[in-house]
Design a protein around this motif. Sequence first.
Motif, PDB file in Angstrom:
ATOM      1  N   ILE B 150      33.459  30.220  63.406  1.00 53.75           N
ATOM      2  CA  ILE B 150      34.120  29.593  64.315  1.00 53.75           C
ATOM      3  C   ILE B 150      34.211  28.377  63.918  1.00 53.75           C
ATOM      4  N   LEU B 151      33.014  27.648  63.273  1.00 53.59           N
ATOM      5  CA  LEU B 151      32.865  26.293  62.995  1.00 53.59           C
ATOM      6  C   LEU B 151      34.035  26.072  61.731  1.00 53.59           C
ATOM      7  N   GLU B 153      36.848  27.659  61.162  1.00 58.53           N
ATOM      8  CA  GLU B 153      37.926  27.718  61.687  1.00 58.53           C
ATOM      9  C   GLU B 153      38.370  26.435  62.550  1.00 58.53           C
ATOM     10  N   PHE B 159      40.922  30.637  56.130  1.00 63.37           N
ATOM     11  CA  PHE B 159      40.507  31.928  56.673  1.00 63.37           C
ATOM     12  C   PHE B 159      39.875  33.018  55.346  1.00 63.37           C
ATOM     13  N   ARG B 170      39.370  40.281  55.384  1.00 63.42           N
ATOM     14  CA  ARG B 170      40.124  39.383  56.212  1.00 63.42           C
ATOM     15  C   ARG B 170      39.957  39.995  57.410  1.00 63.42           C
ATOM     16  N   ASN B 171      40.410  41.472  57.656  1.00 62.11           N
ATOM     17  CA  ASN B 171      40.545  42.202  58.819  1.00 62.11           C
ATOM     18  C   ASN B 171      39.156  42.188  59.323  1.00 62.11           C
ATOM     19  N   TYR B 174      38.507  38.682  60.760  1.00 63.49           N
ATOM     20  CA  TYR B 174      39.358  38.232  62.276  1.00 63.49           C
ATOM     21  C   TYR B 174      38.681  39.071  63.582  1.00 63.49           C
ATOM     22  N   HIS B 178      37.254  37.297  66.672  1.00 59.40           N
ATOM     23  CA  HIS B 178      37.861  38.030  67.707  1.00 59.40           C
ATOM     24  C   HIS B 178      36.805  38.251  68.700  1.00 59.40           C
ATOM     25  N   ARG B 181      35.047  34.993  70.273  1.00 57.65           N
ATOM     26  CA  ARG B 181      36.014  34.628  71.188  1.00 57.65           C
ATOM     27  C   ARG B 181      35.845  35.246  72.408  1.00 57.65           C
ATOM     28  N   ARG B 182      35.853  36.623  72.598  1.00 60.30           N
ATOM     29  CA  ARG B 182      35.760  37.118  73.795  1.00 60.30           C
ATOM     30  C   ARG B 182      34.402  37.112  74.203  1.00 60.30           C
ATOM     31  N   LEU B 184      32.501  34.545  74.174  1.00 61.33           N
ATOM     32  CA  LEU B 184      32.406  33.256  74.725  1.00 61.33           C
ATOM     33  C   LEU B 184      33.468  33.230  76.008  1.00 61.33           C
ATOM     34  N   LYS B 185      34.535  33.750  75.915  1.00 61.92           N
ATOM     35  CA  LYS B 185      35.440  33.852  77.110  1.00 61.92           C
ATOM     36  C   LYS B 185      34.509  34.765  78.447  1.00 61.92           C
TER      37      LYS B 185
END
Lengths: 82, 204
Positions: B150-151, B153, B159, B170-171, B174, B178, B181-182, B184-185
């Motif tokens: 995250i940092l 980014e 990436f 790469r996948n 990601y 992802h 982020r989920r 944290l959300k």
Amino acid sequence: MKPQNPSLTAPQVKGLVQMIGLTRDREFNCSECLEHVSEYAEHQMTGQELDAAIACIEQHLKLCPECREEYEALLKILRAGA
Amino acid sequence: MTDEEINWPETLRAQDSGQQAAAVDALRGVLLNGLRIALNNRPEVSEAQLEDFAQDALLRVLDRLDQFQGRSRFTTWAQAIALNTAFAELRRKRWRDVSLDALLTAGDQMAEPAILPDDVLGGDEDRTRLVNALRRAIAEELTPKQRAAILGELQEMPFNQITALLGTSRNAGYKLLHDARRALKNRLLEAGITGTDIQSAFTL
């Protein structure tokens, strides 16, 4: 900026909060974006309706600055007629 | 013959070696022309580099011919691969001196008050609550690799470089982001911070 001595700026925190706000349970990854970006760019150029199956490319482009950079470059090529 | 009239995949696979070589040459020219247009605002990119990018991209396109499904023009599809090739290389050069240790150390510092001051979004009470909750979520929900990713980014690190440093594809990278982020959300939602609260923090 190098990550050795991080100090997040307000825009970076805003970016993080924005990324969190845009997060969905199902998202395209970068490979899926690359797989569909040519189709998406041509749709954008012609204004044709977008297939729902690739509509989530828009969300990926908002979240991924690298894919967005490549998409915008592709539009530049298409606009030049190349 | 126009682009639309050429059956590129078929011609590039032609048994006739002369016809195939001509098609390969033509495609290289198309990719090089596209790269010149796309990168014409980057004076630091030389013609020799553009030719290298076009050649690398050509090999990738030929390697992936079976993946072309005809949902766009062939040349648009190939140009997208060429741009992905060129930008990945340009980004890699900019960040090649960053080490994994530096990235992980910096990522671990993300939850510290000095990195995320209470008033980084302004002194507003709601924003302070959001930043506090975010700091706790980063500290308690994320793994060191997720914090580092995250940092990276946020600091506009490529990436590809982040995933290379973390030793993932790469996948997989990601997915790592992802999932972060989920997490944290979900943690913000559990703390009673709504989507509206998040939106209001945007107006800095």
